[in-house]
Write a protein that holds these residues in place. Sequence first.
Motif, mmCIF file in Angstrom:
data_model
loop_
_atom_site.group_PDB
_atom_site.id
_atom_site.type_symbol
_atom_site.label_atom_id
_atom_site.label_comp_id
_atom_site.label_asym_id
_atom_site.label_seq_id
_atom_site.Cartn_x
_atom_site.Cartn_y
_atom_site.Cartn_z
ATOM 1 N N ALA A 425 0.817 -1.216 0.000
ATOM 2 C CA ALA A 425 0.000 0.000 0.000
ATOM 3 C C ALA A 425 0.842 1.255 0.000
ATOM 4 N N ASP A 426 2.159 1.135 -0.192
ATOM 5 C CA ASP A 426 3.028 2.308 -0.187
ATOM 6 C C ASP A 426 2.910 3.068 -1.502
ATOM 7 N N LYS A 427 2.984 4.400 -1.436
ATOM 8 C CA LYS A 427 2.804 5.238 -2.619
ATOM 9 C C LYS A 427 4.121 5.668 -3.259
ATOM 10 N N SER A 428 5.247 5.235 -2.711
ATOM 11 C CA SER A 428 6.534 5.630 -3.252
ATOM 12 C C SER A 428 6.913 4.749 -4.438
ATOM 13 N N TYR A 429 8.099 5.001 -4.984
ATOM 14 C CA TYR A 429 8.577 4.199 -6.104
ATOM 15 C C TYR A 429 8.753 2.744 -5.695
ATOM 16 N N LEU A 430 9.253 2.510 -4.469
ATOM 17 C CA LEU A 430 9.457 1.135 -4.028
ATOM 18 C C LEU A 430 8.129 0.388 -3.930
ATOM 19 N N GLY A 431 7.066 1.076 -3.461
ATOM 20 C CA GLY A 431 5.762 0.431 -3.413
ATOM 21 C C GLY A 431 5.230 0.118 -4.796
ATOM 22 N N GLU A 432 5.410 1.055 -5.732
ATOM 23 C CA GLU A 432 4.959 0.812 -7.101
ATOM 24 C C GLU A 432 5.724 -0.349 -7.728
ATOM 25 N N LYS A 433 7.002 -0.413 -7.455
ATOM 26 C CA LYS A 433 7.806 -1.495 -8.008
ATOM 27 C C LYS A 433 7.392 -2.842 -7.409
ATOM 28 N N PHE A 434 7.110 -2.869 -6.111
ATOM 29 C CA PHE A 434 6.689 -4.124 -5.485
ATOM 30 C C PHE A 434 5.375 -4.614 -6.081
#
Length: 505
Positions: A425-434
């Motif tokens: 549920a993270d909105k950062s680049y790492l969340g998008e990548k996951f």
Amino acid sequence: MAGPQPGCGPDPVYEIASFVRRRSPAPAVANGLHPAMKSQKRRAAKSKVTQPVAPLQPDAAGIDVGSTELWVAVPPERSDESVRCFGTFTADLAALVGHLKACGIRSVAMESTGLYWIPVYQVLADAGFEVCLVNARHVKHVPGRKSDVRDCQWLQYLHSVGLLRGSYRPTQAVCAARSVYRYRQNLVSQSAQQVQHIQGALDQMNLKLHFVLDDLMGMTGQAILAAIVAGERDPKALAKLRHYRVKASEAVVAKALEGDWRPEHLLVLQLAYENWQHLQAQIGRCDEQLWAYTRQLEAATVVSTPPPVPPAEKGRTAAPAPAAKPGRKQASKNQPPGPWRDELQRLFGVDLTAIPGINVMTVLMLLTELGTNLSAFKSAAAFASWLCLCPDNDTSAGKVLRRQTRRSQQRVRQALRMAAASLYADKSYLGEKFRRLRARMGAPKAITAMAHQYARIIWHLLTYHEAFELSVFAAQEEAHARRQLRRLAASARHLGYQLTPMATA
């Protein structure tokens, strides 16, 4: 696209951030053909001629550790009785130290057998011996070792010719904090079991308190449970103990407390609640001791000089550490009380909680398991390999037989995997990548891949003393946007349409 990292297998996602990637040398041209023209052939693992694993150890001994006896082997020319058996009492360990010193031994090799090796290791280390703690997985597949005598002799021989590599063990200050924190984790697990017993007793009495309260062990829940244990049974009187911030009204709480009060379930409720209170008191004592150990960790911390910046990093200056944003991350209920975030930032020199998905509990696990210095790992690839977060390339005759990730119960590995799972549920680049990797390769592999990237990021931040900044992922974000646009344009052409950018106001 960058090539695989040496010693850590191919990158499973091919998107490791540029500030933790090292620039690979240009591929060599063989027989006038570029390596890209040989893509149809099966790639073979490249092996390098390296130096011996360790220098020769003529003054080496081997110890087979057991619960009640220790078999010790020294070089035959050092003693008339090259193999001796010692007990495991403290007096026997003192006799063992005297025997090794009389034989002129300087380095000792032993296998990590359960917990029995710990007192032997500590006694030998305090006596000035160089102790090589060997992973049993590295030496157990040798035929012919059918007894403890042969086992210790084989360890002594391998160590004397420099074929053994010692396992990583942090300093004594870190080991002390690690013991307390590991026991605290066990207490937290036991506390959760007592909460389950409380919920079971409430369910069997048809009391729906834990359905109207988000946290049964919060202020309202504890006040009501304490009143029930004290003998109060009136639902309205119990509902008046409700905190004003509870979303459920007093009438709803009173209705949830109407049930079948049976003595056997009340007894289970009382015992479970008292056990929970006792465990919370013990957890508080562990928290106090952990805070005291931070001073010892600070005194034992060795400030290392940052190594030279790799070629790919030249020309990029580190940004100053961003100011902490209060309330940016919600603290876990199991987090020790106190300003642990500021304390961890002071000990590490870097705010690791600025990384998306990493919280205070994750950094505290890293501190108590490894300390603040990762200089024992020569590269980010070695650190990820030690955590068993990269493929274990098993090659034979130029063919890769197996690429599965090694199984491990390493606690830092588990903490990084839990942090990676929270990126959903993270909105950062790492969340998008996951989320992108999760849709492509499944949740387990995506969690391992993101934990791998966490390990590389943490190693880089602690090694080069740089603050974390999401701006380094701008190039990856732009590349992903271009790939996504190309895919959409190709799909539109396949359907007979053409993409047209929208006019901005």
